[in-house]
Design a protein around this motif. Structure first.
Motif, PDB file in Angstrom:
ATOM      1  N   ALA A 368       0.817  -1.213   0.000  1.00  0.00           N
ATOM      2  CA  ALA A 368       0.000   0.000   0.000  1.00  0.00           C
ATOM      3  C   ALA A 368       0.853   1.267   0.000  1.00  0.00           C
ATOM      4  CB  ALA A 368      -0.971  -0.019   1.173  1.00  0.00           C
ATOM      5  N   PRO A 369       1.783   1.444   0.939  1.00  0.00           N
ATOM      6  CA  PRO A 369       2.543   2.711   0.934  1.00  0.00           C
ATOM      7  C   PRO A 369       3.473   2.860  -0.256  1.00  0.00           C
ATOM      8  CG  PRO A 369       3.411   1.223   2.601  1.00  0.00           C
ATOM      9  CD  PRO A 369       2.133   0.611   2.105  1.00  0.00           C
ATOM     10  N   THR A 376      -1.136  -6.294  -3.730  1.00  0.00           N
ATOM     11  CA  THR A 376      -2.358  -6.539  -2.965  1.00  0.00           C
ATOM     12  C   THR A 376      -3.360  -7.337  -3.789  1.00  0.00           C
ATOM     13  OG1 THR A 376      -1.974  -4.410  -1.888  1.00  0.00           O
ATOM     14  CG2 THR A 376      -4.113  -5.447  -1.542  1.00  0.00           C
ATOM     15  N   ASP A 377      -3.455  -7.041  -5.074  1.00  0.00           N
ATOM     16  CA  ASP A 377      -4.352  -7.814  -5.933  1.00  0.00           C
ATOM     17  C   ASP A 377      -3.954  -9.286  -5.960  1.00  0.00           C
ATOM     18  OD1 ASP A 377      -5.798  -5.550  -6.536  1.00  0.00           O
ATOM     19  OD2 ASP A 377      -4.840  -5.209  -8.484  1.00  0.00           O
ATOM     20  N   LEU A 439      -5.677  -5.924   2.534  1.00  0.00           N
ATOM     21  CA  LEU A 439      -6.767  -5.575   1.620  1.00  0.00           C
ATOM     22  C   LEU A 439      -7.541  -4.367   2.151  1.00  0.00           C
ATOM     23  CD1 LEU A 439      -5.956  -8.469   0.724  1.00  0.00           C
ATOM     24  CD2 LEU A 439      -8.368  -8.903   0.303  1.00  0.00           C
ATOM     25  N   VAL A 440      -7.676  -4.285   3.467  1.00  0.00           N
ATOM     26  CA  VAL A 440      -8.319  -3.121   4.075  1.00  0.00           C
ATOM     27  C   VAL A 440      -7.456  -1.882   3.862  1.00  0.00           C
ATOM     28  CG1 VAL A 440      -9.100  -2.114   6.261  1.00  0.00           C
ATOM     29  CG2 VAL A 440      -9.552  -4.529   5.760  1.00  0.00           C
ATOM     30  N   ASP A 441      -6.145  -2.018   4.057  1.00  0.00           N
ATOM     31  CA  ASP A 441      -5.232  -0.894   3.800  1.00  0.00           C
ATOM     32  C   ASP A 441      -5.359  -0.408   2.360  1.00  0.00           C
ATOM     33  OD1 ASP A 441      -4.339  -1.185   6.389  1.00  0.00           O
ATOM     34  OD2 ASP A 441      -2.406  -2.063   5.840  1.00  0.00           O
ATOM     35  N   HIS A 442      -5.460  -1.339   1.438  1.00  0.00           N
ATOM     36  CA  HIS A 442      -5.595  -0.999   0.023  1.00  0.00           C
ATOM     37  C   HIS A 442      -6.881  -0.212  -0.218  1.00  0.00           C
ATOM     38  CE1 HIS A 442      -5.453  -1.385  -4.323  1.00  0.00           C
ATOM     39  NE2 HIS A 442      -6.596  -2.039  -4.328  1.00  0.00           N
ATOM     40  N   THR A 670      -2.581   6.593   8.900  1.00  0.00           N
ATOM     41  CA  THR A 670      -3.824   5.878   9.153  1.00  0.00           C
ATOM     42  C   THR A 670      -4.891   6.615   8.347  1.00  0.00           C
ATOM     43  OG1 THR A 670      -4.653   7.201  11.005  1.00  0.00           O
ATOM     44  CG2 THR A 670      -2.994   5.523  11.523  1.00  0.00           C
ATOM     45  N   PRO A 671      -6.136   6.179   8.372  1.00  0.00           N
ATOM     46  CA  PRO A 671      -7.162   6.931   7.643  1.00  0.00           C
ATOM     47  C   PRO A 671      -7.348   8.364   8.133  1.00  0.00           C
ATOM     48  CG  PRO A 671      -7.917   4.711   8.069  1.00  0.00           C
ATOM     49  CD  PRO A 671      -6.647   4.878   8.833  1.00  0.00           C
ATOM     50  N   ASP A 672      -6.842   8.679   9.337  1.00  0.00           N
ATOM     51  CA  ASP A 672      -7.062  10.012   9.901  1.00  0.00           C
ATOM     52  C   ASP A 672      -5.790  10.677  10.422  1.00  0.00           C
ATOM     53  OD1 ASP A 672     -10.049  10.021   9.737  1.00  0.00           O
ATOM     54  OD2 ASP A 672      -9.787   8.286  11.046  1.00  0.00           O
ATOM     55  N   ARG A 673      -4.634  10.100  10.128  1.00  0.00           N
ATOM     56  CA  ARG A 673      -3.408  10.637  10.719  1.00  0.00           C
ATOM     57  C   ARG A 673      -2.238  10.483   9.757  1.00  0.00           C
ATOM     58  NH1 ARG A 673      -2.861   7.988  15.966  1.00  0.00           N
ATOM     59  NH2 ARG A 673      -3.882   9.821  16.867  1.00  0.00           N
ATOM     60  N   LEU A 674      -1.359  11.480   9.764  1.00  0.00           N
ATOM     61  CA  LEU A 674      -0.085  11.425   9.052  1.00  0.00           C
ATOM     62  C   LEU A 674       1.023  11.692  10.061  1.00  0.00           C
ATOM     63  CD1 LEU A 674       1.725  11.412   6.492  1.00  0.00           C
ATOM     64  CD2 LEU A 674       1.273  13.880   6.311  1.00  0.00           C
TER      65      LEU A 674
END
Length: 752
Positions: A368-369, A376-377, A439-442, A670-674
Motif C-alpha cells: 500500500a505505501p 495486494t491484488d 486488503l483493508v489498507d488498500h 492511518t485513515p485520519d493521521r499522518l
C-alpha cells in the motif's frame, strides 16, 4: 511548520541511475546469484553467460504432489467444548491432545520446471566476458561478451519468457536435471522444425501422480540455419535468436499444438514484446523512489561489492529498489512465496510455501505505501480462491460458521492440515484478519471498499460470533475468553502451545469485528452486534516486567527469546496500540520489544522487529535491527536474500520487507493521521522519498536534511487529518490539517 497550497512539485529523478538496477563482472556460478525476472506467474533465474547460459524457469503453480493434495482439516469440533473446559480449569497441556493424531503433513513443495541451456559452438576465438546486469525499471537482464549479447525478461503483457541472443552460434535445449529433481520423474522431450524456426518441448510427470507440467519453447532465428539436434536445436549464422517460453501444470495431456500456436501468434520481435510489457511493469515500478543522496562512486559499484559496505546509503538505495522490483515481479497469480517466485532446487526450505502466520504479510508490507496495488491484488487473488477452504476449516475444527485461514498453503489448497504437537497451527484463529488487513489498507488508500473484502470480513465476524462464547468465571466484568488460543509460533514459558487469550488473537478478533461493522453500515443491527462482541473482549495485560504480555491470561509467563513478534500485532500492522492514543500500552509494547531476543537470527524476525520499532518511534532500534541484516551477509549477488546469516537458505523475507521498513521510518499514516519522520535512521541525514501513498488518500513526496524537511501532499479526496511531526529532541507536535481533493499542500518542518 508552514502549510503552502501548491500545484507544483519537484519532478521525480530519472530511473536511469545505477540505483534502479545492479550488475556484476562475472556470470552467476550459483543459482542463488542468478539475476531475476518475473511477471507474478512465470519466473526466470538468469546466470548471464552468453557463451554458456542457463535460464531456470519457474511458475507459481509448480508444486510437487506429496499427498497434501488429498489432505483435509481435522474433524475436531465435537471435542472443542471439552478442551475449552480443561484450559479454563488450568490444564495447560490439554491442547496437545486436540488432534486426530495425524503425522505432520507438509504442503506440496514448490519446485523449478527446467533450465534453458544455450551453449556457444566451439570456436577458436577466446571468451571475453564483459558484464551482466538487471534493469529494475524494465525487468530485463542483460549479459554481454565480445561479439554477443543475451537479454531476458518475463512479459506481464503476454505471460511469456522472452530471451534474445545476438551474434553467437548456439546449441539450445531444455534440461530438467536440476538439484533435487526426483529420479523417477517421468520426462519426455521433443524437438521439431516449424515455419517459425523450431519448437522444443519438455513434459515431466510427477511420480505416482496423474499431474504433470509441460514446457514449450519456440525458437525463432533471424536468418542463418536451424537444424535439429534432438532433443535440442542448433542455430548457426543467425543475426539473432529469439526464444519464447511458457510452462503449464496440468493433469492428463497438454495440447502442445495449441501452445505452439499461441506462441507463434505473438510478435517475433524482442523490442515489440518489450514495448507491450513496459506499460505494465515500468509504470508500477516508477511510482515510488528513494534517494538517500549516496556517494555517486558507491552507487556505481557492482552489487556484490556494494554488499561489502553495509553502512553505505547507496546499498540501502539499491536494496530498496531491488526489493520493490522483486516484490512486483513475484506478484500476480499469487503474492510471493517464501522464495518469492524463484528457486533452482527441488528441495525448497519449508516447501517454498506461503507461510501465512508471518512471512506473507511481512513480504507484502510495502504494497500500500509503496504504491504496488498489483501486490495486494495478488494477495486478494490467493485469498478469494481459497475462501471456501477457509470455511471448511472453521466448520471442521471449531464447528463454526465463517472462515479460518491456514498457517501454510501451497497456493492450491487453503485447508488446515499442517499441524503437529509443537506447531498446533490449527488453533490459530487470527489468520483471516491478519491476511485481510492488507486488503483493508488498500481500500483505505484508494478510497473505495471492495465488496469481496466486505464479504470476507463479514464471514470472519460470523466465525467470532460462534467461537467467542466462553467467559472467565473469575472476571467480574464477564469478559470473553479466546480459548484455545495460539501465538505463532511461541508458547508460554510455563505452559504448552495451546493456551488462552494470546495478545494476537485478542487484537485480531477486536479488529475483525470492528472493521466488519464499519464495512456494513447498511445493516446497523448486525454492525452493532459485532461492535458489542468486540467490546466484551478483555484488555491487553502488562506483565511484571512492564511488558505487554504475549498471553493476557494471568499466570501465563512470557517466552522472550523468539523470532516471531505475534503479540505486537496491535502495534504493527494494526493501529490499536500507538504512542498517541494509547501511550501506556505503547510503552508496554516497547518494553516487550526490548525484551524480545532474536532466537535464530532469522531475517523476518529482525525486520518484523524493525517495523514495530518504527511504529513506536524508536529510530535507533530500527537502525540496529537493519544492521543485523546488513552486517549478517543475508543478501546474494542477485540482491535476493536468505533466511539466515551468511546467505543460508534462499528466502525473500529480507529483500521484500526492507522497503516497508525504510518507508515506515519516514512516513506513517492511518485513515485520519499522518506522521512524518517518526523514526528516522540517525545515519541517514538527508534524502528524498517520492510517490508514497497514504491511507487517507493522498500521494506524498518527502525531502529531508539537516536544516529541516519538506513534504508535498497531493490528496485525491477531501479530508481532515491529524498531522504529527517530531523534532530532533523527540518532542511531538500535533495539529489538524484540512486536505482538499486536487489541491496540493506543502508542509515545511524545521530542524528535526
Amino acid at each position: 511548520m508552514t502549510h503552502i497550497p501548491s500545484r507544483a512539485y519537484p519532478a521525480r529523478p530519472s530511473t536511469d541511475t545505477p540505483v534502479h538496477g545492479t550488475y556484476e563482472y562475472q556470470p552467476a556460478f550459483r543459482w542463488e546469484d542468478a539475476f531475476l525476472s518475473g511477471n507474478g506467474r512465470h519466473g526466470a533465474l538468469v546466470f548471464g553467460d552468453p557463451y554458456d547460459d542457463r535460464v531456470i524457469v519457474t511458475h507459481h503453480t509448480l508444486v510437487r504432489p506429496n499427498g497434501a493434495e488429498h489432505a483435509r482439516p481435522p474433524e475436531l469440533a465435537a471435542e472443542l467444548p471439552a478442551l475449552q473446559d480443561k484450559l479454563l480449569a488450568g490444564e495447560w497441556e490439554a491442547a496437545e491432545g486436540f488432534t486426530d493424531h495425524r503425522p505432520l503433513q507438509w504442503v506440496q513443495p514448490f519446485h523449478p520446471a527446467f533450465q534453458i541451456r544455450l551453449s556457444r559452438l566451439s570456436s577458436d576465438e577466446p571468451r571475453r566476458y564483459r558484464a551482466r546486469s538487471v534493469d529494475f525499471s524494465t525487468g530485463e537482464t542483460t549479459a554481454t561478451c565480445v561479439g554477443g549479447v543475451g537479454r531476458v525478461f518475463v512479459s506481464r503483457a503476454d505471460d511469456v519468457i522472452v530471451h534474445q541472443v545476438t551474434g553467437l552460434d548456439l546449441d539450445i535445449s531444455l534440461d530438467h536435471r536440476l538439484p533435487g529433481a526426483p529420479a523417477d520423474l517421468a520426462v519426455g522431450q521433443g524437438s521439431a522444425l516449424t515455419p517459425d524456426g523450431a519448437l522444443l518441448t519438455l513434459r515431466a510427470r510427477y511420480p505416482d501422480s496423474d499431474r504433470a507440467y509441460t514446457g514449450v519453447t519456440l525458437v525463432v532465428a533471424a536468418g542463418g540455419r536451424t537444424q535439429l539436434t534432438h532433443p535440442g536445436v542448433r542455430v548457426t549464422g543467425a543475426e539473432s535468436v529469439l526464444l519464447l517460453t511458457r510452462v503449464r501444470r496440468h493433469t492428463g495431456e497438454l495440447d502442445v499444438t495449441a501452445q505452439q500456436r499461441a506462441l507463434s501468434e505473438l510478435p517475433h520481435s524482442y523490442d515489440d514484446l518489450l514495448a507491450r510489457h513496459l506499460p505494465l511493469h515500468r509504470t508500477a515500478y516508477d511510482r515510488v523512489t528513494l534517494d538517500l543522496h549516496a556517494d555517486p562512486a558507491e552507487r556505481g559499484l557492482p552489487g556484490s561489492e556494494l554488499l561489502e559496505r553495509p553502512r553505505s546509503a547507496a546499498l540501502l538505495e539499491r536494496l530498496f529498489a531491488a526489493g520493490r522490483y522483486h516484490l512486483l515481479s513475484s506478484s500476480g497469480l499469487n503474492p510471493p512465496r517464501l522464495p518469492g517466485l524463484w528457486t533452482g532446487d527441488w528441495d525448497t526450505a519449508w516447501a517454498g510455501a506461503f507461510t501465512n502466520d508471518a512471512n506473507v504479510n511481512l513480504q507484502t508490507a510495502s504494497a500500500a505505501p509503496a504504491a504496488l496495488p498489483e501486490v495486494t491484488d495478488a494477495l486478494a487473488s490467493l485469498i478469494h480462491r481459497q475462501f471456501d477452504d477457509w470455511r471448511q476449516n472453521a466448520r471442521a475444527v471449531f464447528g463454526a460458521r465463517g472462515a479460518v485461514a491456514p498457517a501454510h498453503t501451497d497456493g492450491e489448497s487453503g485447508l488446515t492440515y499442517h499441524l503437529s504437537r509443537e506447531y498446533p497451527l490449527h488453533l490459530w484463529t487470527a489468520g483471516a484478519d491478519w491476511l485481510l488487513k492488507p486488503l483493508v489498507d488498500h481500500d483505505e488508500t484508494r478510497g473505495a471498499r471492495d465488496p469481496r473484502t466486505a464479504a470476507a470480513l463479514a464471514e470472519v465476524a460470523r466465525f467470532y460470533e460462534d467461537f467467542l462464547t466462553r467467559t472467565d468465571p473469575d472476571d467480574p466484568d464477564g469478559h470473553l475468553v479466546v480459548v484455545p488460543s495460539y501465538s505463532p509460533e511461541n508458547r508460554p514459558a510455563n505452559a504448552s502451545w495451546g493456551a488462552l487469550n494470546a495478545a494476537m488473537d485478542l487484537s485480531a478478533a477486536r479488529h475483525a469485528l470492528l472493521t466488519a461493522a464499519d464495512y456494513h453500515p447498511d445493516d446497523p443491527e448486525q454492525a452493532d452486534r459485532w461492535r458489542a462482541l468486540a467490546d466484551r473482549l478483555p484488555p491487553h495485560r502488562i506483565n511484571a516486567d512492564g511488558a505487554l504480555a504475549e498471553w493476557a491470561w494471568p499466570g501465563l509467563d512470557d517466552t522472550y527469546d523468539h523470532r516471531h513478534l505475534s503479540h505486537l500485532y496491535g502495534v504493527w500492522p494494526l493501529d490499536e496500540i500507538n504512542p498517541y492514543d494509547t501511550p501506556r500500552l505503547a510503552a508496554a509494547a516497547h518494553r516487550a520489544l526490548a525484551l524480545r531476543g532474536p532466537e535464530n537470527d532469522s531475517a523476518h524476525g529482525h525486520l518484523h522487529h524493525a517495523l514495530i520499532a518504527a511504529r513506536l518511534r524508536d529510530g535507533r532500534r530500527v537502525a540496529h535491527a537493519l544492521a543485523q541484516v546488513l552486517d549478517g551477509d543475508f543478501f546474494h549477488a542477485s540482491l535476493m536474500s536468505a533466511h539466515y546469516p551468511r546467505r543460508d537458505v534462499y528466502n525473500a523475507d529480507a529483500a521484500h520487507t526492507l522497503p516497508a521498513v525504510l518507508i515506515e521510518t519516514l512516513v506513517q499514516s492511518t485513515p485520519d493521521r499522518l506522521v512524518l519522520l517518526p523514526a528516522p535512521d540517525p545515519a541517514l541525514q538527508s534524502g528524498e522519498l517520492r510517490g508514497v501513498r497514504t491511507r487517507f488518500g493522498a500521494e506524498l513526496d518527502l525531502t529531508w536534511g539537516p536544516d529541516g524537511a519538506r513534504a508535498v501532499l497531493k490528496p485525491h479526496r477531501s479530508h481532515r487529518i491529524e498531522l504529527r511531526t517530531s523534532s530532533g529532541d523527540g518532542d511531538d507536535a500535533a495539529e489538524p490539517l484540512d486536505l482538499v481533493a486536487g489541491e496540493d499542500h506543502v508542509l515545511t518542518l524545521g530542524t528535526w
